[in-house]
Design a protein around this motif. Structure first.
Motif, mmCIF file in Angstrom:
data_model
loop_
_atom_site.group_PDB
_atom_site.id
_atom_site.type_symbol
_atom_site.label_atom_id
_atom_site.label_comp_id
_atom_site.label_asym_id
_atom_site.label_seq_id
_atom_site.Cartn_x
_atom_site.Cartn_y
_atom_site.Cartn_z
ATOM 1 N N ALA A 1 0.110 6.748 -0.070
ATOM 2 C CA ALA A 1 0.466 8.109 0.707
ATOM 3 C C ALA A 1 1.532 8.832 -0.414
ATOM 4 O O ALA A 1 0.938 9.919 -1.005
ATOM 5 C CB ALA A 1 1.030 8.105 1.942
ATOM 6 N N LYS B 1 -0.257 9.902 -3.785
ATOM 7 C CA LYS B 1 -1.218 11.016 -3.491
ATOM 8 C C LYS B 1 -0.112 12.162 -3.552
ATOM 9 O O LYS B 1 -0.598 13.344 -4.460
ATOM 10 C CB LYS B 1 -1.820 10.997 -2.164
ATOM 11 C CG LYS B 1 -2.670 12.286 -1.814
ATOM 12 C CD LYS B 1 -4.046 12.254 -2.931
ATOM 13 C CE LYS B 1 -4.664 13.597 -2.685
ATOM 14 N NZ LYS B 1 -4.123 14.573 -1.701
ATOM 15 N N HIS C 1 0.722 13.178 3.980
ATOM 16 C CA HIS C 1 1.546 11.851 3.304
ATOM 17 C C HIS C 1 2.977 11.772 3.194
ATOM 18 O O HIS C 1 3.438 10.514 3.362
ATOM 19 C CB HIS C 1 0.837 11.877 1.749
ATOM 20 C CG HIS C 1 -0.866 11.927 1.781
ATOM 21 N ND1 HIS C 1 -1.498 11.059 2.373
ATOM 22 C CD2 HIS C 1 -1.602 12.959 1.317
ATOM 23 C CE1 HIS C 1 -2.877 11.553 1.994
ATOM 24 N NE2 HIS C 1 -2.803 12.545 1.513
#
Ligand SMILES: Cc1cc2nc3c(=O)[nH]c(=O)nc-3n(C[C@H](O)[C@H](O)[C@H](O)COP(=O)(O)OP(=O)(O)OC[C@H]3O[C@@H](n4cnc5c(N)ncnc54)[C@H](O)[C@@H]3O)c2cc1C
Length: 429
Positions: free
Chosen positions: A341, A344, A393
């Motif tokens: 996460a 990203k 995220h």
């Protein structure tokens, strides 16, 4: 942790870069011309794919390939630098059969498909004979939270029947797209089932009756030829054998699909940022204003330096994520998920910042289609949403951090220097 590229990666990367420079870059203007003329994929693409496969530059991304499946079986860490190289030319990945969303779909099928599904869909995908799309997001609900999804699937005799509307489905306009992997809500709803056990994945032939591609949605006015499509599913009927994995396991499988795919996206992003920085530095060395080269201005130097530092930071974090994925069950799944996460978010922010600076150095030309910068910037902006928005995220990273803190709650007070602690020092003996 050792992130130094293996000898195998170094050798493959050298060959990949040479292939890209020898065969793909010279075709880049023709690729754009062909797309502009409405001929997609360009006629030379299949020849390039054949050549890449002959040279062993094929399916570079999947570590767990079986002995009879074509590919290189690199680890995630070994593949990452190759994805970085491919990222510089957005259409390159398809030549090496490494393009999204097929890579994620191949991984999904590889793990969960039945023997019949493997023969029908996985084999042709591994051989680059067809392409596929992954259909999750919907226009009518906040798709950041997939428990919202409304497209339904129900059983009717020996058939599965789907109804709903999906959008931003990447790859669905590709003329070779034969398969949509559709995430649907089970109906009727099962009493007491957790919100994460109420969805299933169904393999839907792109040409099944009832599947209608309504439009290819432009992203910031850029039409990707492979498409980010809006798709209507109206009483789409497929055999029950088209269920992928177990009934209700759609969510868990979607999670499994996204890990490696995000590493690939992030490494391609880093490749684009490297190229943007290289172009900006060259431009700054050549362009003069007010009696000086742009490279002599302190603000331009700062931009170049900040981009270099941020790219290198991001690369290390992504390589760490790739390494963590390679450790399999040796690491806690929650820690790996949080790391994936994190990268990203980092990659999307990186691309927006680095591209914005590079465009500024280029002046108006940076906004034109004459350099790759405008397309890279657009992609970077979209990256803040693709595979889930940044905020979701960040929430995952924060939740992991809080869960960690909960397990050692109170331990932090050892670092305090409150008046009570200062008055009562512990005895050593
Ligand atoms: C170029 C491109 C390609 C795509 N390809 C695909 C594809 O192939 N297949 C597919 O299924 N989908 C695809 N998508 C869709 C993408 O996955 C979704 O856009 C994304 O999941 C967000 O869903 P949404 O657009 O419905 O935003 P929403 O869920 O409506 O969210 C809107 C905003 O709300 C905020 N938000 C949401 N949740 C939270 C939270 N928990 N905390 C704080 N803020 C929050 C965020 O700022 C977010 O941007 C693609 C999108 C783009 C742009």
């Amino acid at each position: 942790m050792d992130f130094a590229p293996s000898a195998r990666t170094q050798a493959l990367r050298a060959r990949l870069d040479a292939f890209l420079e020898r065969y793909l870059l010279p075709h880049n203007p023709a690729w754009h011309q062909s797309v502009q003329d409405g001929v997609y994929p360009p006629p030379f693409l299949e020849d390039l794919k054949t050549l890449a496969r002959e040279e062993g530059l094929w399916n570079l991304f999947l570590p767990g390939l079986r002995a009879d499946e074509p590919g290189t079986r690199l680890t995630h860490l070994e593949y990452a630098p190759l994805a970085e190289s491919m990222g510089r030319l957005p259409w390159a990945a398809e030549v090496f059969n490494c393009s999204a969303p097929d890579t994620g779909n191949i991984e999904l099928l590889h793990r969960f498909a039945s023997p019949a599904q493997r023969a029908q869909w996985l084999q042709p995908l591994l051989e680059g004979r067809m392409r596929s799309a992954f259909a999750m997001s919907e226009p009518d609900v906040a798709s950041s939270d997939p428990t919202n999804l409304q497209t339904t699937v129900h059983r009717e005799g020996d058939a599965l029947v789907l109804n709903g509307r999906k959008w931003f489905i990447t790859g669905a306009a590709h003329p070779h797209c034969r398969l949509l992997i559709v995430l649907c809500r089970n109906t009727p709803a099962e009493d007491g089932a957790s919100p994460h056990a109420q969805h299933s994945m169904v393999l839907v032939p792109r040409d099944a009756p009832g599947v209608q591609v309504l439009r290819n949605i432009a992203v910031l006015h850029h039409h990707a030829p492979e498409g980010h499509c809006e798709i209507l599913l109206q009483d789409v009927r497929v055999p029950a054998s088209h269920l992928l994995g177990a009934w209700g396991a759609g969510f868990a499988m979607a999670q499994a699909r996204l890990g490696p795919g995000r590493v690939h996206h992030c490494m391609r992003t880093i490749g684009q940022c490297e190229l943007a920085l290289q172009l900006a530095a060259e431009r700054a060395l050549e362009r003069r204003s007010f009696g000086k080269y742009l490279s002599e201005y302190a603000n331009v130097q700062d931009w170049l330096a900040e981009s270099r530092i941020e790219i290198d930071q991001a690369r290390l974090l992504v390589l760490q994520a790739a390494w963590m994925l390679d450790q399999g069950e040796a690491l806690p799944a929650a820690a790996v998920r949080a790391q994936v996460a994190a990268i990203k978010v980092v990659a999307a922010r990186l691309q927006s910042r680095v591209l914005d600076r590079a465009i500024q150095v280029f002046g108006a030309m940076g906004l034109s289609p004459d350099t790759p910068l405008a397309q890279f910037w657009t992609w970077g902006r979209a990256l803040h949403f693709m595979d889930g928005p940044d905020e979701v995220h960040l929430r995952s990273v924060a939740r992991h951090e809080l869960a960690q803190a909960r397990t050692r709650l109170g331990a932090g007070s050892a670092w305090f220097t409150t008046p009570e602690q200062m008055r009562a020092p512990p005895r050593i003996r």
